[in-house]
Design an enzyme around this catalytic site. Structure first.
Site, short mmCIF file in Angstrom:
data_model
loop_
_atom_site.label_atom_id
_atom_site.label_comp_id
_atom_site.label_asym_id
_atom_site.label_seq_id
_atom_site.Cartn_x
_atom_site.Cartn_y
_atom_site.Cartn_z
N LYS A 1 0.86 -1.18 0.00
CA LYS A 1 0.00 0.00 0.00
C LYS A 1 0.90 1.23 0.00
O LYS A 1 1.82 1.33 0.81
CB LYS A 1 -0.89 0.01 1.24
CG LYS A 1 -1.64 1.33 1.47
CD LYS A 1 -1.85 1.59 2.95
CE LYS A 1 -0.58 1.73 3.73
NZ LYS A 1 -0.11 3.09 4.00
N GLY B 1 7.66 -0.20 7.30
CA GLY B 1 8.10 0.52 6.12
C GLY B 1 7.15 1.57 5.60
O GLY B 1 7.43 2.20 4.58
N GLY C 1 2.25 -0.57 4.57
CA GLY C 1 1.15 -1.43 5.00
C GLY C 1 1.41 -2.91 4.93
O GLY C 1 0.49 -3.68 4.66
N ALA D 1 -1.62 -5.26 4.81
CA ALA D 1 -1.86 -5.95 3.55
C ALA D 1 -1.95 -7.46 3.77
O ALA D 1 -2.80 -8.14 3.17
CB ALA D 1 -0.74 -5.63 2.56
N ASP E 1 -5.28 1.12 8.31
CA ASP E 1 -5.06 0.77 6.91
C ASP E 1 -5.86 -0.45 6.46
O ASP E 1 -5.88 -0.75 5.26
CB ASP E 1 -3.58 0.49 6.65
CG ASP E 1 -2.73 1.74 6.63
OD1 ASP E 1 -3.28 2.82 6.38
OD2 ASP E 1 -1.50 1.63 6.85
#
Length: 278
Positions: free
Chosen positions: A8, A92, A95, A99, A128
Site C-alpha cells: 500500500k 516501512g 502497509g 496488507a 489501513d
C-alpha cells in the site's frame, strides 16, 4: 489458494485533525503496487501460521501477527494452514502487516464460504485495514474508515526504496508541527489523461508525516534525493509514516532502469519497481 498482499502506497497523506480519543484524521491518496507479500491458504483441521521468505526474521507467528488477528474475526472453530511469505520491509510505511491481514480476510472468507467481517471490526485491527481489504486506488479519510474511489488513473509505475532503517510511527505523529492541516486539493472529475498531469496534481499535495520522519531518520532525505535524481522521475516522496519512499514514473522501462541504477548504487537498500494496480 495463493494471494498477493500488495504494498500500500500513500501517494499523499494530509493530517487534517485529531479526535479527542487521540486518533488522527487523514485525507490520503492510496494506491497498491503489484509487489508485496504472498499468502498461501490451505484447508486444515486447525488454524496455523508459518512465516517464510527473505524478510521472515522477527515476524511473530502467534496472535501478535495481524494475520491471526484477522482470522479471529470469523466464527470460531474453523481451520486453515496459512503460510506467509514476507518480502516487504518491516515498519516501512507501505502497509505490510495490514496488507497481509487483508489478504488473509479475503482468502479465509473464500475458503470458509463466509462473508467478510464487519468493517468496524476490521478497522479495529488498524487504520489501513479497510483500504487494504478494498485493494483499489482510493481517497482515504477519517481515521481510515471513509473510502472514496479515485477518478481513473493513467498507467503509472513506482520505484519503492527502503534504506533498512525502521521508522517508529508513534514518534512521527508526535513530531507533527500541526495536526490541523488543509485537506487534498480538488480532483478533476474525469481523472487525469496522462502520468505527467497526475504528477503535476500530486505535486500540489504533500505527506505531512515526512518532515517529522526526516527529523527522526535523516537517511530518508538521502533516499528521496536519490530517487528524485533518477532519470524520468516525475515525483519523489515518502509513503505513510516511513521509511519507504517512492518515485513516480510514466513507463515500465523508466521505472526498471531507475530501480537497477539505485540498486547498483546502494546494494544494501531494498529497491523494487512495480506497476500501480488499477
Amino acid at each position: 489458494m495463493r494471494h498477493l498482499a500488495p504494498a500500500k502506497v500513500n501517494l499523499a497523506l494530509h493530517v487534517t485533525g485529531r479526535r479527542v480519543d487521540g486518533y488522527h484524521l487523514l485525507d490520503s491518496i492510496v494506491v497498491f503496487a503489484d509487489a508485496g507479500d504472498w499468502l498461501e491458504i490451505a484447508p486444515a483441521a486447525t488454524l496455523s501460521l508459518q512465516v517464510l521468505g527473505p524478510r521472515a526474521a522477527g515476524v511473530p507467528t502467534d496472535r501478535r501477527n495481524l494475520v491471526l488477528q484477522a482470522a479471529a474475526l470469523f466464527p470460531a472453530g474453523q481451520g486453515a494452514a496459512i503460510t506467509l511469505e514476507k518480502h516487504l520491509p518491516h515498519a516501512g510505511g507501505i502497509g505490510g502487516g495490514s496488507a497481509d491481514a487483508a489478504a488473509a480476510l479475503r482468502g479465509l472468507a473464500a475458503l470458509w464460504d463466509q462473508p467478510l467481517p464487519d468493517m468496524a471490526a476490521v478497522l479495529g485491527l488498524g487504520a489501513d485495514l479497510p483500504v487494504c481489504v478494498s485493494g483499489r486506488p482510493s481517497r482515504m479519510a477519517g481515521i481510515g474508515e471513509v473510502l472514496i474511489s479515485l477518478p481513473p488513473l493513467p498507467p503509472l509505475w513506482l520505484v519503492l526504496v527502503n534504506a533498512g532503517v525502521a521508522v517508529p510511527t508513534g514518534p512521527v505523529f508526535k513530531g507533527l508541527a500541526r495536526t490541523r492541516n488543509p485537506g487534498l486539493p480538488a480532483m478533476p472529475d474525469q481523472g487525469w489523461s496522462d502520468a505527467g498531469g497526475f504528477a503535476a496534481w500530486l505535486a500540489r499535495t504533500r505527506n505531512d508525516l515526512e518532515p517529522p520522519a526526516r527529523q527522526i531518520v535523516p537517511v530518508i532525505d538521502t533516499v528521496i534525493a536519490a530517487i528524485r535524481d533518477s532519470d524520468d522521475c516525475l515525483l519523489a516522496r515518502m509513503s505513510g509514516s516511513g521509511g519507504t519512499c517512492f518515485g513516480l514514473f510514466a513507463t515500465e522501462a523508466a521505472a526498471k532502469a531507475a530501480a537497477a541504477a539505485l540498486s547498483a548504487a546502494q546494494p544494501d537498500w531494498w529497491v523494487q519497481a512495480a506497476a500501480i494496480l488499477p
